[in-house]
Design a protein around this motif. Structure first.
Motif, PDB file in Angstrom:
ATOM      1  N   PHE A 283       4.745   7.545   0.964  1.00 19.54           N
ATOM      2  CA  PHE A 283       5.248   6.307   1.550  1.00 19.54           C
ATOM      3  C   PHE A 283       4.716   5.118   0.757  1.00 19.54           C
ATOM      4  O   PHE A 283       3.550   5.113   0.329  1.00 19.54           O
ATOM      5  N   ARG A 284       5.549   4.079   0.605  1.00 16.89           N
ATOM      6  CA  ARG A 284       5.114   2.800   0.036  1.00 16.89           C
ATOM      7  C   ARG A 284       5.624   1.697   0.950  1.00 16.89           C
ATOM      8  O   ARG A 284       6.813   1.653   1.286  1.00 16.89           O
TER       9      ARG A 284
ATOM     10  N   GLN B 202       9.511   2.448   1.149  1.00 18.15           N
ATOM     11  CA  GLN B 202      10.163   3.537   0.420  1.00 18.15           C
ATOM     12  C   GLN B 202       9.472   4.854   0.732  1.00 18.15           C
ATOM     13  O   GLN B 202       8.309   4.885   1.135  1.00 18.15           O
ATOM     14  N   VAL B 203      10.218   5.937   0.535  1.00 20.54           N
ATOM     15  CA  VAL B 203       9.645   7.270   0.585  1.00 20.54           C
ATOM     16  C   VAL B 203      10.085   8.021  -0.667  1.00 20.54           C
ATOM     17  O   VAL B 203      11.262   8.011  -1.025  1.00 20.54           O
ATOM     18  N   GLU B 204       9.116   8.627  -1.346  1.00 17.97           N
ATOM     19  CA  GLU B 204       9.405   9.464  -2.514  1.00 17.97           C
ATOM     20  C   GLU B 204       9.025  10.901  -2.172  1.00 17.97           C
ATOM     21  O   GLU B 204       7.932  11.171  -1.668  1.00 17.97           O
ATOM     22  N   TYR B 205       9.924  11.830  -2.449  1.00 20.17           N
ATOM     23  CA  TYR B 205       9.674  13.238  -2.188  1.00 20.17           C
ATOM     24  C   TYR B 205       8.906  13.827  -3.366  1.00 20.17           C
ATOM     25  O   TYR B 205       9.352  13.765  -4.520  1.00 20.17           O
ATOM     26  N   LEU B 206       7.743  14.400  -3.096  1.00 15.45           N
ATOM     27  CA  LEU B 206       6.872  14.933  -4.133  1.00 15.45           C
ATOM     28  C   LEU B 206       7.044  16.429  -4.338  1.00 15.45           C
ATOM     29  O   LEU B 206       6.595  16.977  -5.350  1.00 15.45           O
TER      30      LEU B 206
ATOM     31  N   TYR C 220       0.845  -1.195   0.000  1.00 16.96           N
ATOM     32  CA  TYR C 220       0.000   0.000   0.000  1.00 16.96           C
ATOM     33  C   TYR C 220       0.877   1.240   0.000  1.00 16.96           C
ATOM     34  O   TYR C 220       2.085   1.185   0.267  1.00 16.96           O
ATOM     35  N   GLU C 221       0.278   2.375  -0.331  1.00 15.38           N
ATOM     36  CA  GLU C 221       0.996   3.645  -0.342  1.00 15.38           C
ATOM     37  C   GLU C 221       0.088   4.753   0.172  1.00 15.38           C
ATOM     38  O   GLU C 221      -1.147   4.629   0.157  1.00 15.38           O
ATOM     39  N   VAL C 222       0.708   5.829   0.653  1.00 15.93           N
ATOM     40  CA  VAL C 222      -0.051   6.939   1.224  1.00 15.93           C
ATOM     41  C   VAL C 222       0.795   8.208   1.147  1.00 15.93           C
ATOM     42  O   VAL C 222       2.021   8.158   1.267  1.00 15.93           O
ATOM     43  N   THR C 223       0.140   9.326   0.912  1.00 13.71           N
ATOM     44  CA  THR C 223       0.812  10.626   0.905  1.00 13.71           C
ATOM     45  C   THR C 223       0.791  11.200   2.314  1.00 13.71           C
ATOM     46  O   THR C 223      -0.236  11.140   3.000  1.00 13.71           O
TER      47      THR C 223
END
Length: 293
Positions: free
Chosen positions: A92-93, A102-106, A62-65
């Protein structure tokens, strides 16, 4: 000047604190009931069911902002585990019931950067490939927020789950459930969790917990915080995941007395290939455990 004086005062308090944080209740110290363990587990199991967390094992990923809003003077201190995320959205994933994420910076100066944690190894994605990094901050941040989001379900795996009394907080009545591993006395290897289970809704509204393995030096007595779940929303999975969370120093306080607030939105489930969270081959796979524990 005002914030500088506050910062100086906080530093002074930290330097004189040496006793380990302990969230055990007076009830626990005085109770002789042989029924406390059974009652504590039943309360936690009922809470997991009420919040829909029994559906967690059915998810592959799952993922969430998330959006972190820090308050002064804390935003000036070196205690942010996700540098670049202050007031910038991140994604976050996670793989459920593990510490792979993982974390991706948006937004912001790190927009587009992706960092991950796999089998307790931290990496950064560069040119579509993982590059190992010695990054204790993000390792701690990824593991911590992953666990907090799933904590009602994952705490069922703990060695010790026991009823810890009852209390009233801000006009609401709560059953208290104490959770830890190995032994109830404070020890550096494992944390304490004191769960505030709302008697009416069965939801966990607060978790008073210790922080034994913070990524930066911290006085043992002050290594305690509270996660207040201000709001939960029912996601597509049927789970009432947090949507508004505040983190406080030490025991529960009024909502406005927080270090930072995290808002979560746009939960998506099985929306990417879970293998994306395991870009490195030949690593031992860990689920809900840490190396050496």
């Amino acid at each position: 000047m005002k914030h500088g004086m506050i910062l100086l005062g906080l530093t002074s308090v930290m330097l004189v604190s040496c006793k380990m944080a302990d969230v055990r209740t007076n009830y626990m110290h005085s109770s002789t009931s042989i029924d406390d363990e059974r009652k504590g587990r039943q309360l936690l199991e009922a809470s997991v069911e009420a919040m829909g967390y029994n559906a967690l094992p059915e998810l592959d990923a799952y993922e969430v902002t998330a959006y972190f809003d820090w308050r002064l003077p804390w935003s000036l201190m070196p205690v942010n585990s996700l540098p670049g995320a202050k007031r910038n959205e991140i994604r976050f994933r996670f793989r459920p019931d593990s510490f792979d994420g993982q974390v991706e910076y948006l937004e912001g100066r790190k927009k587009g950067a992706v960092y991950g944690l796999q089998s307790w190894e931290t990496y950064k994605i560069k040119d579509n490939s993982p590059v190992l990094r010695n990054d204790k901050r993000r390792s701690w941040g990824l593991a911590t927020f992953h666990y907090i989001l799933e904590s009602p379900y994952r705490l069922l795996n703990a060695d010790i789950i026991t009823y810890a009394g009852e209390t009233t907080f801000e006009g609401k009545e709560y059953d208290l459930v104490f959770v830890t591993w190995e032994r109830p006395e404070p020890h550096k290897e494992h944390d304490h969790w004191l769960l505030y289970i709302n008697k009416e809704t069965k939801f966990i509204d607060l978790s008073n917990l210790t922080i034994r393995d913070f990524f930066a030096p911290f006085p043992p007595k002050l290594a305690e915080g509270t996660a207040r779940f201000i709001a939960r929303e029912k996601a597509k999975s049927g789970i009432y995941f947090p949507s508004n969370l505040v983190i406080q120093l030490l025991d529960p306080k009024k909502e406005k007395k927080h270090i930072y607030r995290v808002t979560f939105k746009e939960y998506e489930f099985n929306s990417f290939d879970v293998s994306d969270l395991n870009p490195m081959n030949n690593l031992k796979r860990y689920n809900d455990e840490k190396p050496g524990k």
